[in-house]
Design a protein around this motif. Sequence first.
Motif, mmCIF file in Angstrom:
data_model
loop_
_atom_site.group_PDB
_atom_site.id
_atom_site.type_symbol
_atom_site.label_atom_id
_atom_site.label_comp_id
_atom_site.label_asym_id
_atom_site.label_seq_id
_atom_site.Cartn_x
_atom_site.Cartn_y
_atom_site.Cartn_z
ATOM 1 N N TYR A 39 -16.751 -11.543 -6.638
ATOM 2 C CA TYR A 39 -15.420 -10.924 -6.587
ATOM 3 C C TYR A 39 -14.461 -11.625 -7.544
ATOM 4 N N ARG A 50 -15.293 -12.914 -10.354
ATOM 5 C CA ARG A 50 -15.658 -12.411 -11.689
ATOM 6 C C ARG A 50 -15.095 -11.008 -11.900
ATOM 7 N N ARG A 51 -15.113 -10.189 -10.853
ATOM 8 C CA ARG A 51 -14.531 -8.850 -10.967
ATOM 9 C C ARG A 51 -13.027 -8.916 -11.189
ATOM 10 N N LEU A 88 -12.663 -8.063 -1.981
ATOM 11 C CA LEU A 88 -11.992 -8.206 -3.271
ATOM 12 C C LEU A 88 -10.544 -8.650 -3.071
#
Length: 504
Positions: A213, A215-216, A304
């Motif tokens: 998450y 990285r997202r 997230l």
Amino acid sequence: MLEALPEKGVPGEQILAELRELRAADLPTHGGRLFAYVYDPALDGLDELARQAHAISAHVNGLDPTAFPSLLAMENALVGAAARLLGGDEETRGSVTSGGTESLILAVKAARDSRPELATPRLVIPSTAHAAFAKAAHYLRVALDVVPVGDDLRADPAATRAAITADTVLVAASAPSYAHGVVDPIPELAAIAAERGVRFHVDACFGGWVLPYLRRLGADLPAFDFGVPGVTSISVDLHKYAYAPKGVSLLLHRDEALRRPQYFAYAGWPGYTMINPVISSTRSGGPIAAAVATLRHIGDAGYLELAQQTRAAVATLAEAVRQTDGVRLFAPPETTVVCLSTSRHARDGFEAGDDSTSRAAGDGFEAGVDLFVLADELAARGWHTQPQMAYGEMPATIHLTVTAAVAATVGEFALDLADAVAAARAKGPADLPAPLLEAAAALTPEMVTPELIAGLADGLGLGGGDFTRMAAVNSLLNVAPPPLREALLTGFLSLLQRPAPPTE
């Protein structure tokens, strides 16, 4: 004194009241003020949902999935969710364990048992790898090859390559390391292991559920999952950043053939044939059901958002450290850890790509701040941190595990940090009597007896069970060589873990 077996049974409400009274002495598990041991998403209703789910399956036994197919369905669902999150595919296989230590022990077991011809199988890890690897090596009689890390606190690929021998069964690295929160160079290390035909394990117990998450959200983190060629297994704890109750972890393998040596089977007795994928035989289904309920309730979008809150809290905490004279960041705050050192415990020349973390000791730190006194001062203000002892050239540090709950309290911490640093500077170093230091300097692990431990505990003010002021204790442990430190702490834990004498 708590009596577990009274002469006559005790009413339930009285028992619950007694348990609540005992819990009142514990550190706070919610509220964003405990920076270790527990993981709090600060989501209303989640605890009650998890408790109810736990109760539904608490008495179900995971020993035989054919008798209790509900647990089989839940375990497969958890493994499938983790496999998708961590770059796996339809070939990925996994098991639910009781925690990260069990997952790592099983990863080492699977690697060891895949090479039964070796008399002395070996495990290669960086010095920053979790201590559970050493525990696995000790339990399983696997030789442990510890490789120093670089100045960036990450595993050194060249040193790792040099440490691999024909007897190496597993190479492991961290994503991220617990102590400092930095991610090892997984692609380079996995390639080296694959080149030598050796299994490669990614210990993502600590951060594996949050790194995808982050990285997202744009965090500049290296690849670490099954998308990296050469990664053969990954461990990830659901009772950390998946925010499930203790204790649920997962051990994933890239395919069934890699997982097979993890199992234990035995039919050489007159009872049922024992087949276990994990260390335990009997296992309560409660934690597994609670984990399923937690994941389904939070959902991908919820995780997230929690990662975003955690990331913002890390940034604010790190900035507070940068703005406070007397402390500095010891490691780059790239994941969910803020690791700081003080003027008395800093090392020169650390570079983290940030000027505020590369100041030499003495540059703006003339008065000196004792790290262990600082930890006590933070605790006195309601902030419970985790002091870490010096190791090699690494100084003692304070570790802060940051969770989503910290987002609501981080502003208060920034103010209290400055106040605690000022108080620690005014107090000076922890007071250790010279005779005690002299006696400790002459100690060896073999000299540590129950009587010596009891005397030390009384001399350091621990005889009454008050653990609120630990600077003197930590300072003594910090100067003790690791084998002596192990013996002292083992003796002290043994001193604590004994029933009280019966009352007349």
